[in-house]
Design a protein around this motif. Sequence first.
Motif, mmCIF file in Angstrom:
data_model
loop_
_atom_site.group_PDB
_atom_site.id
_atom_site.type_symbol
_atom_site.label_atom_id
_atom_site.label_comp_id
_atom_site.label_asym_id
_atom_site.label_seq_id
_atom_site.Cartn_x
_atom_site.Cartn_y
_atom_site.Cartn_z
ATOM 1 N N GLU A 267 0.780 -1.197 -0.001
ATOM 2 C CA GLU A 267 -0.139 -0.118 0.167
ATOM 3 C C GLU A 267 0.770 1.246 -0.169
ATOM 4 O O GLU A 267 0.188 2.313 -0.372
ATOM 5 N N ARG A 268 2.061 1.071 0.470
ATOM 6 C CA ARG A 268 3.047 2.335 0.296
ATOM 7 C C ARG A 268 3.742 2.576 -0.929
ATOM 8 O O ARG A 268 4.320 3.574 -1.166
ATOM 9 N N MET B 290 1.661 11.670 -12.902
ATOM 10 C CA MET B 290 1.910 11.230 -11.501
ATOM 11 C C MET B 290 0.539 10.994 -10.819
ATOM 12 O O MET B 290 -0.117 11.994 -10.189
ATOM 13 N N PRO B 291 0.051 9.844 -10.858
ATOM 14 C CA PRO B 291 -1.437 9.933 -10.480
ATOM 15 C C PRO B 291 -1.717 9.747 -8.702
ATOM 16 O O PRO B 291 -2.847 9.641 -8.420
ATOM 17 N N ILE B 292 -0.722 9.794 -8.378
ATOM 18 C CA ILE B 292 -0.562 9.631 -6.748
ATOM 19 C C ILE B 292 0.150 10.725 -6.000
ATOM 20 O O ILE B 292 1.038 11.391 -6.655
ATOM 21 N N ASP B 293 -0.247 11.038 -4.848
ATOM 22 C CA ASP B 293 0.656 11.875 -3.986
ATOM 23 C C ASP B 293 1.802 11.096 -3.466
ATOM 24 O O ASP B 293 1.817 10.032 -2.912
ATOM 25 N N ILE B 294 3.189 11.496 -3.979
ATOM 26 C CA ILE B 294 4.376 10.879 -3.622
ATOM 27 C C ILE B 294 4.923 11.064 -2.419
ATOM 28 O O ILE B 294 5.866 10.239 -2.078
ATOM 29 N N GLU B 295 4.327 12.139 -1.677
ATOM 30 C CA GLU B 295 4.846 12.260 -0.326
ATOM 31 C C GLU B 295 4.900 10.933 0.699
ATOM 32 O O GLU B 295 3.816 10.360 0.751
ATOM 33 N N ASP B 296 6.092 10.551 0.979
ATOM 34 C CA ASP B 296 6.323 9.453 1.800
ATOM 35 C C ASP B 296 5.949 8.223 1.274
ATOM 36 O O ASP B 296 5.720 7.258 2.117
ATOM 37 N N ARG B 297 5.830 8.018 -0.079
ATOM 38 C CA ARG B 297 5.686 6.791 -0.662
ATOM 39 C C ARG B 297 6.909 6.301 -0.919
ATOM 40 O O ARG B 297 7.939 6.985 -1.177
ATOM 41 N N VAL B 298 7.076 4.805 -1.437
ATOM 42 C CA VAL B 298 8.020 4.369 -2.035
ATOM 43 C C VAL B 298 7.719 4.153 -3.443
ATOM 44 O O VAL B 298 6.679 3.583 -3.931
ATOM 45 N N PRO C 265 9.411 11.181 -1.804
ATOM 46 C CA PRO C 265 8.932 9.996 -1.505
ATOM 47 C C PRO C 265 9.899 9.518 -0.487
ATOM 48 O O PRO C 265 11.144 10.283 0.090
ATOM 49 N N ALA C 266 9.616 8.553 0.364
ATOM 50 C CA ALA C 266 9.912 7.833 1.493
ATOM 51 C C ALA C 266 11.501 7.112 0.804
ATOM 52 O O ALA C 266 12.529 7.140 1.328
ATOM 53 N N ALA C 267 11.289 6.771 -0.414
ATOM 54 C CA ALA C 267 12.465 6.023 -1.036
ATOM 55 C C ALA C 267 12.132 5.955 -2.454
ATOM 56 O O ALA C 267 10.793 6.060 -2.872
ATOM 57 N N VAL C 268 13.054 5.761 -3.229
ATOM 58 C CA VAL C 268 12.920 5.375 -4.660
ATOM 59 C C VAL C 268 13.654 3.914 -4.892
ATOM 60 O O VAL C 268 14.947 4.326 -4.715
ATOM 61 N N ARG C 269 13.124 3.084 -5.440
ATOM 62 C CA ARG C 269 13.738 1.865 -5.756
ATOM 63 C C ARG C 269 13.540 1.902 -7.275
ATOM 64 O O ARG C 269 12.592 1.910 -8.004
ATOM 65 N N LEU C 270 14.821 1.309 -8.008
ATOM 66 C CA LEU C 270 14.856 1.003 -9.401
ATOM 67 C C LEU C 270 14.925 -0.294 -9.715
ATOM 68 O O LEU C 270 15.574 -1.197 -9.286
ATOM 69 N N ALA C 271 13.866 -0.494 -10.893
ATOM 70 C CA ALA C 271 13.699 -1.946 -11.169
ATOM 71 C C ALA C 271 13.796 -1.868 -12.867
ATOM 72 O O ALA C 271 13.017 -0.836 -13.378
ATOM 73 N N VAL C 272 14.644 -2.389 -13.398
ATOM 74 C CA VAL C 272 14.997 -2.454 -14.838
ATOM 75 C C VAL C 272 14.992 -3.827 -15.521
ATOM 76 O O VAL C 272 15.151 -4.932 -14.851
ATOM 77 N N LEU C 273 14.542 -3.682 -16.738
ATOM 78 C CA LEU C 273 14.290 -5.122 -17.423
ATOM 79 C C LEU C 273 16.101 -5.681 -17.727
ATOM 80 O O LEU C 273 15.931 -6.846 -17.494
ATOM 81 N N GLN D 146 22.517 2.391 -9.295
ATOM 82 C CA GLN D 146 22.476 0.788 -9.429
ATOM 83 C C GLN D 146 21.141 0.484 -9.272
ATOM 84 O O GLN D 146 20.422 1.105 -8.586
ATOM 85 N N ALA D 147 20.832 -0.634 -9.963
ATOM 86 C CA ALA D 147 19.330 -1.130 -10.174
ATOM 87 C C ALA D 147 19.228 -2.080 -8.559
ATOM 88 O O ALA D 147 20.187 -2.517 -8.316
ATOM 89 N N ASP D 148 17.932 -1.746 -7.992
ATOM 90 C CA ASP D 148 17.650 -2.649 -6.950
ATOM 91 C C ASP D 148 16.880 -4.175 -7.412
ATOM 92 O O ASP D 148 17.286 -5.101 -6.793
#
Length: 170
Positions: A29-30, A83-91, A118-126, A137-139
Amino acid sequence: MTTQLPDIEPLLAKLTEQVATLLSAEGRERCALVGIHQGGAWLAGHLQERLALPGEPGAIDIAFYRDDLARGGLQAEVRPTRMPIDIEDRVIVLVDDILYTGRTIRAALNEIFDYGRPAAVRLAVLLDRPGRELPVQADIAAHYIDLPARQRIKLRGPDPLHLVIEEARS
């Protein structure tokens, strides 16, 4: 040297599995998916559907944040950021197709922070390939691939998604 490109469907399945694990660890949900136009936005849409997440993923166009416009010029088509969501404190799970130099990701982070903190940004790549120019670096990476510097790999689509190798322009 001929590089064998991996099939797209197993890559999508692996990426989906890894993003699902990340969402579980961070709290589903975050989290919010945000794809980088163009290939990352296609992938984020596939992930949103496969993971049965509500709503639509965000999509950002980083054209105005690139630091290499003098080399390639502004893209012919600048797409709006959604950006369809409020990103404050979201991952934010930032999704892109190919991680190479890191410059696209740097530009995407600038765009994201224009919308909040945002609380954090995680990177996902193909695909992840060597050649970083920035400390990025990708997570999550579905696959690692090594190509000669003169070649680029591109995700084409959106339907069907497929990978191609192109010779880089001088």
